[in-house]
Write an enzyme that holds these catalytic residues in place. Structure first.
Site, mmCIF file in Angstrom:
data_model
loop_
_atom_site.group_PDB
_atom_site.id
_atom_site.type_symbol
_atom_site.label_atom_id
_atom_site.label_comp_id
_atom_site.label_asym_id
_atom_site.label_seq_id
_atom_site.Cartn_x
_atom_site.Cartn_y
_atom_site.Cartn_z
ATOM 1 N N ASP A 344 0.847 -1.226 -0.215
ATOM 2 C CA ASP A 344 0.222 -0.045 0.118
ATOM 3 C C ASP A 344 0.793 1.372 0.020
ATOM 4 O O ASP A 344 0.331 2.262 0.385
ATOM 5 C CB ASP A 344 -1.118 -0.019 1.287
ATOM 6 N N SER A 369 2.387 6.966 0.582
ATOM 7 C CA SER A 369 1.389 6.203 1.184
ATOM 8 C C SER A 369 0.213 6.001 0.641
ATOM 9 O O SER A 369 -0.498 7.138 0.289
ATOM 10 C CB SER A 369 1.479 6.451 2.794
ATOM 11 N N ARG A 370 -0.162 4.792 0.138
ATOM 12 C CA ARG A 370 -1.703 4.729 -0.419
ATOM 13 C C ARG A 370 -2.857 5.051 0.205
ATOM 14 O O ARG A 370 -3.934 5.106 -0.319
ATOM 15 C CB ARG A 370 -1.842 3.624 -1.467
ATOM 16 N N VAL A 371 -2.770 4.642 1.629
ATOM 17 C CA VAL A 371 -3.819 4.989 2.594
ATOM 18 C C VAL A 371 -3.987 6.640 2.812
ATOM 19 O O VAL A 371 -4.914 7.113 3.094
ATOM 20 C CB VAL A 371 -3.609 4.042 3.943
#
Length: 517
Positions: A344, A369-371
């Site tokens: 992620d 950070s893909r979150v």
């Protein structure tokens, strides 16, 4: 025959049956038994076990086990979980009718074990609750919850720019000796008193390197809430291959009880190489860079087990920090790109920043950070939102200025501000920074309070600001560490405290400037 005689006959019959059952001794059992055809480099070829299943555990002499990998028509390719010099052609092999498993339980906390669950820390036997298979299916989608609780690393650059949430999979990547393990260890140290169980999984590491990590965890008291799973560099490739799966099963035991768990895989480059070695010895066809075609699958099925469970399933989480080594800064190599697509987000460590002493050497431009903000305290979102853009702008202008171009005053201010961002993200190893101290520093940074401080006194200025964290009111502290955003009044309060901390230092600088010093 009257009723009395009938009852006596029945009593005698039941007594005879009971006596035979109690005195029963089983005779010899039929058991499938095979024979070792040949052994080489951690692989054994076995014949004579037609009923063996895929990944079934087989037992050799001297209590050595192996996993059935290749199920061919005439023989079985077995990956050995021990030294192959104790097995010879002609030895007998028996089925266990079970897959490889590992003991799990609270008795493992604070211990150092190998992938088979055996202790290697000279602290005696381990108590455990039950056995878990090392290969378990990932939790289904309906059992999962969105990642929305932050996992604080204590590293300013990560918590502010590349936040990590509980249940996230964040890849740490970079060349050799750029501080990848240090980031993972600092994150473990920062979980003290945060009710997060930590598991450090060393795959094919040098004994000295593992001993150093264990020593650091022990000195800082982190071993009290940690488990270390180790397969050393001289271990068989089979043991190195099963190490991350075994460590993840231990983590899942605690996650399913509602515990938040952090697991570090150090590193998956060695894991991929061990699997490549096994595959080539088993004569599986090689593909790109000699890795087998299913190399993506061995890591995807491992990292898919990291998640945040919903309340119906205990609400626990498993956060994964896999580490992968790059060569000559090539992040487009086969294994790194595989892991980037599975995880992620990634934290990329630059050897150039490392050589300049800017540690941790996180390259903000290549890290993501893909979150994102969903896994970040709301106090950070408003403050740190523009930091990445400001830093990128300053880097671009700094590169342009090297051509000797004359710069206007506004451009020079942007460059100087970027230099201070870079220095304030610098942080010594094993010195995590608390949330409140980070917020104070970030507010002062984004509002330009550090721009008046000379570069050679930035560290001193940061320490002065961080000391003010002890003077924050309890209400403001609560809002910082909760999900509430900071109000304008809160920011003004923090700015006033930062101005007070930096006042004497800035005045001293202005006096020296006016005097031409």
């Amino acid at each position: 025959m009257n009723q009395l005689n009938l009852n006596k006959i029945l009593d005698d019959t039941f007594t005879e049956i009971r006596d035979k059952r109690e005195n029963y001794k089983p005779g010899p059992q039929l058991q499938e038994m095979g024979t070792v055809k040949n052994v080489s480099a951690g692989i054994a070829t076995v014949s004579g076990l037609p009923g063996t299943g895929f990944e079934e555990l087989l037992q050799f002499s001297n209590d050595i086990y192996g996993i059935a990998f290749n199920l061919d028509e005439d023989d079985i390719g077995v990956v050995l979980l021990g030294e192959d010099d104790q097995i010879q052609a002609g030895d007998k092999v028996t089925r266990t009718h079970r897959v490889a498993d590992i003991p799990v339980g609270k008795g493992l906390i604070g211990r150092i074990i190998n992938p088979l669950g055996n202790p290697i820390d000279d602290k005696g036997p381990i108590s455990y609750d039950e056995y878990y298979p090392i290969e378990r299916p990932a939790p289904p989608i309906m059992s999962r919850e969105a990642v929305n609780v932050p996992l604080q690393t204590g590293l300013k650059v990560i918590d502010a720019i590349i936040p990590i949430g509980r249940g996230q999979r964040e890849l740490i990547m970079g060349d050799r000796q750029t501080g990848k393990t240090s980031i993972a260890i600092d994150t473990i140290l920062n979980q003290h008193d945060k009710d997060v169980l930590c598991i450090y999984c060393a795959i094919g590491q040098r004994t000295a390197a593992v001993a150093k990590v264990v020593s650091e965890l022990s000195e800082k008291g982190a071993l009290e809430y940690s488990i270390v799973v180790v397969s050393e560099g001289n271990s068989s490739p089979g043991l190195q291959y099963i190490t991350p799966y075994a460590a993840t099963s231990i983590a899942e035991y605690f996650m399913e009880q509602g515990q938040d768990v952090l697991i570090v895989y150090d590193d998956l480059t060695n894991h991929a190489r061990a699997y490549r070695e096994l595959s080539l010895l088993l004569r599986r066809p090689p593909g790109r860079e000699a890795f087998p075609g299913d190399i993506f699958y061995i890591h995807s099925r491992l990292l898919e087990r990291a998640t945040h469970l919903n309340d119906n399933h205990g609400g626990g989480s498993l956060t994964a920090l896999p580490i992968v080594e790059t060569e000559a800064q090539d992040i487009s190599a086969y294994i790194p790109t595989n892991l980037i697509s599975i995880t992620d987000g990634q934290i990329y460590l630059s050897p150039k920043l490392f050589e300049l002493g800017l540690l941790p050497a996180v390259d903000i431009g290549k890290s993501v950070s893909r979150v994102g903000g969903k896994a970040q305290l709301r106090a950070y979102r408003k403050i740190a939102g523009n930091l990445k853009l400001a830093y990128a702008q300053s880097e671009e202008l700094e590169t342009f200025s090297r051509f000797g171009t004359r710069l206007d005053e506004d451009t020079q201010k942007i460059i100087e501000h970027g230099k201070r961002i870079r220095l304030l993200f610098k942080q010594p190893e094993m010195q995590p920074v608390s949330v409140t101290e980070q917020i104070l520093v970030l507010v002062a940074l984004t509002k330009g309070l550090f721009d008046a401080v000379p570069l050679n006194r930035i560290t001193e200025a940061e320490d002065l600001v961080r000391k003010k964290a002890t003077q924050l009111s309890s209400d403001l502290l609560r809002r910082i560490i909760s999900s509430e955003p900071l109000s304008a009044t809160d920011e003004e309060t923090i700015l006033a405290m930062a101005n007070e901390a930096l006042g004497s230092l800035v005045r001293d600088t202005q006096i020296k400037t006016n005097n031409g010093e």
